[in-house]
Design a protein around this motif. Structure first.
Motif, PDB file in Angstrom:
ATOM      1  N   ARG A   8       1.703 -12.670  23.789  1.00  0.00           N
ATOM      2  CA  ARG A   8       1.334 -11.393  24.429  1.00  0.00           C
ATOM      3  C   ARG A   8       1.818 -11.346  25.874  1.00  0.00           C
ATOM      4  NH1 ARG A   8      -3.568 -12.321  21.800  1.00  0.00           N
ATOM      5  NH2 ARG A   8      -4.578 -12.837  23.753  1.00  0.00           N
ATOM      6  N   LEU A   9       1.749 -12.484  26.560  1.00  0.00           N
ATOM      7  CA  LEU A   9       2.253 -12.558  27.938  1.00  0.00           C
ATOM      8  C   LEU A   9       3.760 -12.297  27.968  1.00  0.00           C
ATOM      9  CD1 LEU A   9       1.532 -13.297  30.912  1.00  0.00           C
ATOM     10  CD2 LEU A   9       2.228 -15.621  30.341  1.00  0.00           C
ATOM     11  N   LYS A  10       4.512 -12.896  27.044  1.00  0.00           N
ATOM     12  CA  LYS A  10       5.950 -12.666  26.959  1.00  0.00           C
ATOM     13  C   LYS A  10       6.259 -11.210  26.651  1.00  0.00           C
ATOM     14  CE  LYS A  10       7.682 -15.195  23.872  1.00  0.00           C
ATOM     15  NZ  LYS A  10       8.390 -16.014  22.910  1.00  0.00           N
ATOM     16  N   TYR A  11       5.517 -10.614  25.710  1.00  0.00           N
ATOM     17  CA  TYR A  11       5.761  -9.216  25.340  1.00  0.00           C
ATOM     18  C   TYR A  11       5.490  -8.290  26.522  1.00  0.00           C
ATOM     19  CZ  TYR A  11       5.578 -11.108  20.587  1.00  0.00           C
ATOM     20  OH  TYR A  11       5.788 -11.848  19.457  1.00  0.00           O
ATOM     21  N   GLN A  12       4.459  -8.596  27.309  1.00  0.00           N
ATOM     22  CA  GLN A  12       4.170  -7.782  28.490  1.00  0.00           C
ATOM     23  C   GLN A  12       5.288  -7.921  29.517  1.00  0.00           C
ATOM     24  OE1 GLN A  12       1.649  -5.601  28.820  1.00  0.00           O
ATOM     25  NE2 GLN A  12       2.700  -4.965  30.667  1.00  0.00           N
ATOM     26  N   PHE A  13       5.805  -9.132  29.696  1.00  0.00           N
ATOM     27  CA  PHE A  13       6.930  -9.347  30.607  1.00  0.00           C
ATOM     28  C   PHE A  13       8.152  -8.556  30.151  1.00  0.00           C
ATOM     29  CE2 PHE A  13      10.849 -11.675  31.543  1.00  0.00           C
ATOM     30  CZ  PHE A  13      10.830 -11.600  32.929  1.00  0.00           C
ATOM     31  N   MET A  14       8.413  -8.554  28.845  1.00  0.00           N
ATOM     32  CA  MET A  14       9.554  -7.815  28.315  1.00  0.00           C
ATOM     33  C   MET A  14       9.398  -6.313  28.517  1.00  0.00           C
ATOM     34  SD  MET A  14       9.995  -9.862  24.761  1.00  0.00           S
ATOM     35  CE  MET A  14      10.183 -11.626  24.710  1.00  0.00           C
ATOM     36  N   THR A  15       8.201  -5.807  28.307  1.00  0.00           N
ATOM     37  CA  THR A  15       7.937  -4.379  28.514  1.00  0.00           C
ATOM     38  C   THR A  15       8.089  -4.025  29.989  1.00  0.00           C
ATOM     39  OG1 THR A  15       6.427  -4.407  26.642  1.00  0.00           O
ATOM     40  CG2 THR A  15       6.251  -2.549  28.144  1.00  0.00           C
ATOM     41  N   ASN A  16       7.613  -4.900  30.886  1.00  0.00           N
ATOM     42  CA  ASN A  16       7.781  -4.657  32.320  1.00  0.00           C
ATOM     43  C   ASN A  16       9.244  -4.688  32.730  1.00  0.00           C
ATOM     44  OD1 ASN A  16       5.052  -4.371  32.688  1.00  0.00           O
ATOM     45  ND2 ASN A  16       4.735  -6.441  33.435  1.00  0.00           N
ATOM     46  N   ALA A  17      10.045  -5.555  32.116  1.00  0.00           N
ATOM     47  CA  ALA A  17      11.480  -5.608  32.418  1.00  0.00           C
ATOM     48  C   ALA A  17      12.154  -4.292  32.037  1.00  0.00           C
ATOM     49  CB  ALA A  17      12.126  -6.772  31.684  1.00  0.00           C
ATOM     50  N   ASP A  18      11.753  -3.717  30.918  1.00  0.00           N
ATOM     51  CA  ASP A  18      12.295  -2.410  30.516  1.00  0.00           C
ATOM     52  C   ASP A  18      11.914  -1.334  31.530  1.00  0.00           C
ATOM     53  OD1 ASP A  18      13.304  -3.563  28.211  1.00  0.00           O
ATOM     54  OD2 ASP A  18      11.563  -3.002  27.006  1.00  0.00           O
ATOM     55  N   LEU A  19      10.657  -1.337  31.943  1.00  0.00           N
ATOM     56  CA  LEU A  19      10.173  -0.340  32.892  1.00  0.00           C
ATOM     57  C   LEU A  19      10.891  -0.460  34.235  1.00  0.00           C
ATOM     58  CD1 LEU A  19       8.111   1.896  33.507  1.00  0.00           C
ATOM     59  CD2 LEU A  19       6.539   0.096  34.220  1.00  0.00           C
ATOM     60  N   LYS A  20      11.035  -1.689  34.737  1.00  0.00           N
ATOM     61  CA  LYS A  20      11.734  -1.892  36.016  1.00  0.00           C
ATOM     62  C   LYS A  20      13.195  -1.491  35.921  1.00  0.00           C
ATOM     63  CE  LYS A  20       8.463  -3.449  38.539  1.00  0.00           C
ATOM     64  NZ  LYS A  20       7.926  -2.613  39.607  1.00  0.00           N
ATOM     65  N   GLY A  21      13.827  -1.748  34.792  1.00  0.00           N
ATOM     66  CA  GLY A  21      15.212  -1.338  34.600  1.00  0.00           C
ATOM     67  C   GLY A  21      15.364   0.173  34.659  1.00  0.00           C
ATOM     68  N   ARG A  22      14.441   0.900  34.016  1.00  0.00           N
ATOM     69  CA  ARG A  22      14.495   2.370  34.060  1.00  0.00           C
ATOM     70  C   ARG A  22      14.204   2.888  35.463  1.00  0.00           C
ATOM     71  NH1 ARG A  22      12.423   1.695  28.933  1.00  0.00           N
ATOM     72  NH2 ARG A  22      10.267   1.880  29.568  1.00  0.00           N
ATOM     73  N   GLU A  23      13.281   2.242  36.173  1.00  0.00           N
ATOM     74  CA  GLU A  23      12.987   2.653  37.550  1.00  0.00           C
ATOM     75  C   GLU A  23      14.195   2.424  38.456  1.00  0.00           C
ATOM     76  OE1 GLU A  23       9.527   0.540  38.780  1.00  0.00           O
ATOM     77  OE2 GLU A  23       8.162   1.860  37.700  1.00  0.00           O
TER      78      GLU A  23
END
Length: 109
Positions: free
Chosen positions: A75-90
């Motif tokens: 779950r920690l890895k999945y949250q990191f991956m989701t945050n990486a997507d969000l930061k990339g879009r930002e």
């Protein structure tokens, strides 16, 4: 697809081989997923983060009657991956600026 907008993430699938193959074929048909591999229950997905998030990939896995590892570390890895997507879009939304000047942002003040 343009490789600068691609993220590659891994996920361990749980379930029967038939369910895993169904997920694999479903993800291969998606327009925004560039590359999918499935070997020994390890799913590797390369997708365009401008249009998709890793949480959507996890939802697609669940929608095809398959499951993925869901322990604390996963779950920690999945949250990191989701945050990486969000930061990339930002980062795509930031307008270019001169190299020798730091752009002033409200959160830096």
């Amino acid at each position: 697809m343009n490789s600068q907008f691609m993220h590659e993430h891994k996920c361990r699938l749980l379930g029967t081989q038939h369910a895993q193959d169904k997920v694999f074929n479903y993800l291969k048909r998606n327009l925004y997923i560039d590359h999918v591999t499935l070997k020994n229950s390890l799913l590797v997905v390369e997708y365009d983060f401008r249009y998709m998030a890793f949480s959507q990939v996890l939802d697609m896995i669940k929608a095809n009657n398959c499951d993925y590892t869901n322990g604390w570390f996963a779950r920690l890895k999945y949250q990191f991956m989701t945050n990486a997507d969000l930061k990339g879009r930002e980062n795509l939304a930031i307008e270019p600026f001169c190299c020798d000047k730091v752009k002033i942002r409200k959160d830096n003040l």
